[in-house]
Design an enzyme around this catalytic site. Structure first.
Site, PDB file in Angstrom:
ATOM      1  N   GLY A  49       0.927  -1.385  -0.044  1.00  0.00           N
ATOM      2  CA  GLY A  49      -0.293  -0.236  -0.349  1.00  0.00           C
ATOM      3  C   GLY A  49       0.726   1.564  -0.155  1.00  0.00           C
ATOM      4  O   GLY A  49       0.494   1.843   0.591  1.00  0.00           O
ATOM      5  N   GLY A  96      -1.043   7.780   0.585  1.00  0.00           N
ATOM      6  CA  GLY A  96      -1.793   8.401   2.013  1.00  0.00           C
ATOM      7  C   GLY A  96      -0.071   7.587   3.542  1.00  0.00           C
ATOM      8  O   GLY A  96       1.090   7.646   2.250  1.00  0.00           O
ATOM      9  N   GLY A 138       0.792   4.530   3.629  1.00  0.00           N
ATOM     10  CA  GLY A 138       1.849   3.861   2.929  1.00  0.00           C
ATOM     11  C   GLY A 138       2.948   4.413   1.713  1.00  0.00           C
ATOM     12  O   GLY A 138       4.540   4.577   2.226  1.00  0.00           O
ATOM     13  N   SER A 181      -5.000  -0.118  14.288  1.00  0.00           N
ATOM     14  CA  SER A 181      -6.481   1.180  13.587  1.00  0.00           C
ATOM     15  C   SER A 181      -6.500   1.018  15.620  1.00  0.00           C
ATOM     16  O   SER A 181      -6.848  -0.091  16.398  1.00  0.00           O
ATOM     17  CB  SER A 181      -7.057   1.085  12.779  1.00  0.00           C
ATOM     18  OG  SER A 181      -8.967   2.361  13.076  1.00  0.00           O
ATOM     19  N   TYR A 192     -14.004  -4.023   8.808  1.00  0.00           N
ATOM     20  CA  TYR A 192     -12.946  -3.163   9.512  1.00  0.00           C
ATOM     21  C   TYR A 192     -12.272  -3.164  10.549  1.00  0.00           C
ATOM     22  O   TYR A 192     -11.011  -3.732  10.590  1.00  0.00           O
ATOM     23  CB  TYR A 192     -13.309  -1.385   8.670  1.00  0.00           C
ATOM     24  CG  TYR A 192     -11.732  -0.953   8.793  1.00  0.00           C
ATOM     25  CD1 TYR A 192     -11.097  -1.146   7.938  1.00  0.00           C
ATOM     26  CD2 TYR A 192     -11.749  -0.133   9.450  1.00  0.00           C
ATOM     27  CE1 TYR A 192      -9.090   0.332   8.079  1.00  0.00           C
ATOM     28  CE2 TYR A 192     -10.225   0.974  10.216  1.00  0.00           C
ATOM     29  CZ  TYR A 192      -9.386   0.953   8.988  1.00  0.00           C
ATOM     30  OH  TYR A 192      -8.596   1.294   8.938  1.00  0.00           O
TER      31      TYR A 192
HETATM   32  N1  LIG Z   1      -6.510   6.644   7.308  1.00  0.00           N
HETATM   33  C1  LIG Z   1      -7.142   5.967   8.730  1.00  0.00           C
HETATM   34  O1  LIG Z   1      -7.823   7.241   9.534  1.00  0.00           O
HETATM   35  C2  LIG Z   1      -6.300   4.981   9.706  1.00  0.00           C
HETATM   36  C3  LIG Z   1      -6.688   5.104  10.569  1.00  0.00           C
HETATM   37  C4  LIG Z   1      -6.034   4.027  11.253  1.00  0.00           C
HETATM   38  C5  LIG Z   1      -5.342   2.889  10.232  1.00  0.00           C
HETATM   39  N2  LIG Z   1      -5.701   2.916   8.880  1.00  0.00           N
HETATM   40  C6  LIG Z   1      -4.525   2.335   8.485  1.00  0.00           C
HETATM   41  O2  LIG Z   1      -3.245   2.634   7.215  1.00  0.00           O
HETATM   42  C7  LIG Z   1      -3.761   1.886   6.196  1.00  0.00           C
HETATM   43  C8  LIG Z   1      -3.454   2.594   4.553  1.00  0.00           C
HETATM   44  O3  LIG Z   1      -4.276   4.110   4.795  1.00  0.00           O
HETATM   45  P1  LIG Z   1      -4.273   4.815   4.206  1.00  0.00           P
HETATM   46  O4  LIG Z   1      -5.160   5.359   5.027  1.00  0.00           O
HETATM   47  O5  LIG Z   1      -3.412   5.791   4.213  1.00  0.00           O
HETATM   48  O6  LIG Z   1      -5.279   4.298   3.258  1.00  0.00           O
HETATM   49  P2  LIG Z   1      -5.044   4.283   1.553  1.00  0.00           P
HETATM   50  O7  LIG Z   1      -4.918   6.145   0.989  1.00  0.00           O
HETATM   51  O8  LIG Z   1      -6.404   4.189   0.764  1.00  0.00           O
HETATM   52  O9  LIG Z   1      -4.050   3.440   0.796  1.00  0.00           O
HETATM   53  C9  LIG Z   1      -3.909   2.664   1.819  1.00  0.00           C
HETATM   54  C10 LIG Z   1      -3.444   1.447   0.340  1.00  0.00           C
HETATM   55  O10 LIG Z   1      -3.047  -0.196   0.350  1.00  0.00           O
HETATM   56  C11 LIG Z   1      -3.417  -0.418  -0.570  1.00  0.00           C
HETATM   57  N3  LIG Z   1      -4.932  -0.909  -1.130  1.00  0.00           N
HETATM   58  C12 LIG Z   1      -5.295  -1.414  -0.897  1.00  0.00           C
HETATM   59  N4  LIG Z   1      -6.293  -2.508  -1.018  1.00  0.00           N
HETATM   60  C13 LIG Z   1      -5.669  -2.741  -1.703  1.00  0.00           C
HETATM   61  C14 LIG Z   1      -5.242  -4.545  -2.500  1.00  0.00           C
HETATM   62  N5  LIG Z   1      -6.519  -5.163  -2.788  1.00  0.00           N
HETATM   63  N6  LIG Z   1      -4.517  -5.262  -2.841  1.00  0.00           N
HETATM   64  C15 LIG Z   1      -3.103  -3.981  -3.632  1.00  0.00           C
HETATM   65  N7  LIG Z   1      -2.994  -2.659  -2.800  1.00  0.00           N
HETATM   66  C16 LIG Z   1      -3.832  -2.360  -1.889  1.00  0.00           C
HETATM   67  C17 LIG Z   1      -3.944   1.197  -2.206  1.00  0.00           C
HETATM   68  O11 LIG Z   1      -3.519   0.979  -3.230  1.00  0.00           O
HETATM   69  P3  LIG Z   1      -4.023   1.047  -4.451  1.00  0.00           P
HETATM   70  O12 LIG Z   1      -4.809   1.598  -3.970  1.00  0.00           O
HETATM   71  O13 LIG Z   1      -2.723   0.947  -5.717  1.00  0.00           O
HETATM   72  O14 LIG Z   1      -4.325  -0.600  -4.487  1.00  0.00           O
HETATM   73  C18 LIG Z   1      -3.264   1.823  -1.042  1.00  0.00           C
HETATM   74  O15 LIG Z   1      -1.432   2.352  -1.500  1.00  0.00           O
HETATM   75  C19 LIG Z   1      -4.179   0.400   6.344  1.00  0.00           C
HETATM   76  O16 LIG Z   1      -4.237   0.126   6.794  1.00  0.00           O
HETATM   77  C20 LIG Z   1      -5.464   1.755   7.406  1.00  0.00           C
HETATM   78  O17 LIG Z   1      -5.922   0.503   8.044  1.00  0.00           O
HETATM   79  C21 LIG Z   1      -5.338   4.461   8.217  1.00  0.00           C
END
Ligand SMILES: NC(=O)c1ccc[n+]([C@@H]2O[C@H](COP(=O)([O-])OP(=O)(O)OC[C@H]3O[C@@H](n4cnc5c(N)ncnc54)[C@H](OP(=O)(O)O)[C@@H]3O)[C@@H](O)[C@H]2O)c1
Length: 300
Positions: A17, A21, A23, A144, A169
């Site tokens: 990922g 975001g 990642g 999370s 989730y």
């Molecule tokens: N944002 C928040 O408030 C928050 C809070 C707590 C935890 N988190 C955790 O933080 C992590 C990153 O999330 P983010 O908030 O940065 O969201 P994000 O911007 O949507 O990033 C998610 C990443 O995961 C990849 N991804 C999603 N589904 C996938 C799949 N089926 N196969 C391969 N890659 C996949 C996406 O890449 P592609 O689109 O290129 O596939 C993207 O790079 C997640 O694990 C999330 O649960 C987020």
């Protein structure tokens, strides 16, 4: 003493990922600390753009286009990575999604569980010996704070009855913590650590893309308002980057990190029976034996 800003010189990191975001931010920070960084994601355009940003930092950069919902793809990803690298020092399981509607993968598994939990489980298993050979090495699982709202119900792990996107989730994020703790136990004595991290609430990422219009609008609003409980992407990535690279955390394992450092996770995450049972059930769902394929002789 190792300077913290170049703590990863000569090291290899894999960030799932990494295309957006938290990642992406993590991948760039690891490259800044000297690591050669490989990222994984589905979006080729964004993946290639981040790889160029990584390259501009002077180290190695790779983008693996892979959809982690498919177990065959996770296996291929591991094989491809192994074909190109003889070491892996930092593995960050960051890829994640939240889905409003229940869907199943080609393997017949509820998709949130498949991508957020089973993909890290299977990928770690396929790369475990490489991590051990590269020790000291780290596995970081991005969970999370929402894990606290969830419970693991083994009689309906895939939420076939009364699916709710937030519940699915939160349950997958609870599975992340249970997985990190159990992995830490199983890797004890190998020099490979495993920790879970809560980035906090980061409404400006693309995580809500699978949510309802109402959910997406609410998050958009949260991201625009200067609310005390929201965090920027940079702030959200901070504890992830720390767990992955801070030299003072060498050897620290089986912990749950927030921006305040090691923090208590929910009571259920400390239940050894639940942790072990989830491990065994996960192994069954990806069709492998529960034993980690790590040669005792390779342990340090
Ligand atoms: N944002 C928040 O408030 C928050 C809070 C707590 C935890 N988190 C955790 O933080 C992590 C990153 O999330 P983010 O908030 O940065 O969201 P994000 O911007 O949507 O990033 C998610 C990443 O995961 C990849 N991804 C999603 N589904 C996938 C799949 N089926 N196969 C391969 N890659 C996949 C996406 O890449 P592609 O689109 O290129 O596939 C993207 O790079 C997640 O694990 C999330 O649960 C987020």
């Amino acid at each position: 003493m190792v300077e913290p800003d170049r703590a990863l010189d000569g090291r290899v990191a894999l960030v799932t990922g990494g295309t957006s975001g938290i990642g992406r931010e993590t991948a760039l920070a690891l490259a800044d600390r000297g690591a050669s960084v490989a990222i994984v994601g589905r979006d080729r355009k964004r993946g290639r753009a981040v790889a160029r940003e990584l390259e501009a930092r002077g180290g190695g950069a790779e983008f693996y286009a892979a959809g982690l919902a498919s177990q065959a793809t996770v296996r291929r990803l591991a094989d491809e990575f192994r074909g190109r690298h003889d070491r892996l020092d930092v593995l960050v399981h960051n890829a994640g999604l939240a889905l409003d509607r229940r869907s199943e993968t080609a393997d017949g598994v509820e998709e949130t569980l498949a991508v957020n939990h089973l993909a890290p489980f299977l990928l770690t298993r396929r790369l475990a010996d490489l991590l051990v050979e590269s020790a000291p090495a780290r596995v970081v699982v991005v969970s999370s704070g929402l894990h606290e709202r969830a419970a693991i119900r083994f009689d309906d792990l895939q939420l076939e009855r009364g699916y709710d996107g937030l519940a699915a989730y939160s349950r997958s994020k609870l599975a992340n913590v249970l997985f990190a703790y159990e992995l830490a136990e199983r890797l004890r004595g190998t020099g490979v650590t495993a920790n879970a991290v809560d980035p906090g609430f980061v409404p400006s990422t693309a995580l809500s893309r699978g949510a309802s219009l109402r959910g997406r609008l609410a998050l958009r609003l949260f991201s625009l308002l200067p609310l005390p409980f929201t965090r920027s992407v940079e702030e959200g990535a901070r504890p992830v980057i720390r767990a992955a690279s801070d030299p003072t955390l060498e050897g620290v394992t089986g912990k749950y990190f927030t921006d305040d450092g090691p923090t208590q996770s929910s009571p259920e995450t400390y239940d050894e029976r639940t942790r072990k049972r989830l491990w065994d059930v996960s192994a069954g769902l990806v069709g492998v034996s529960p034993e980690l394929p790590v040669e005792p002789g390779a342990r340090r």
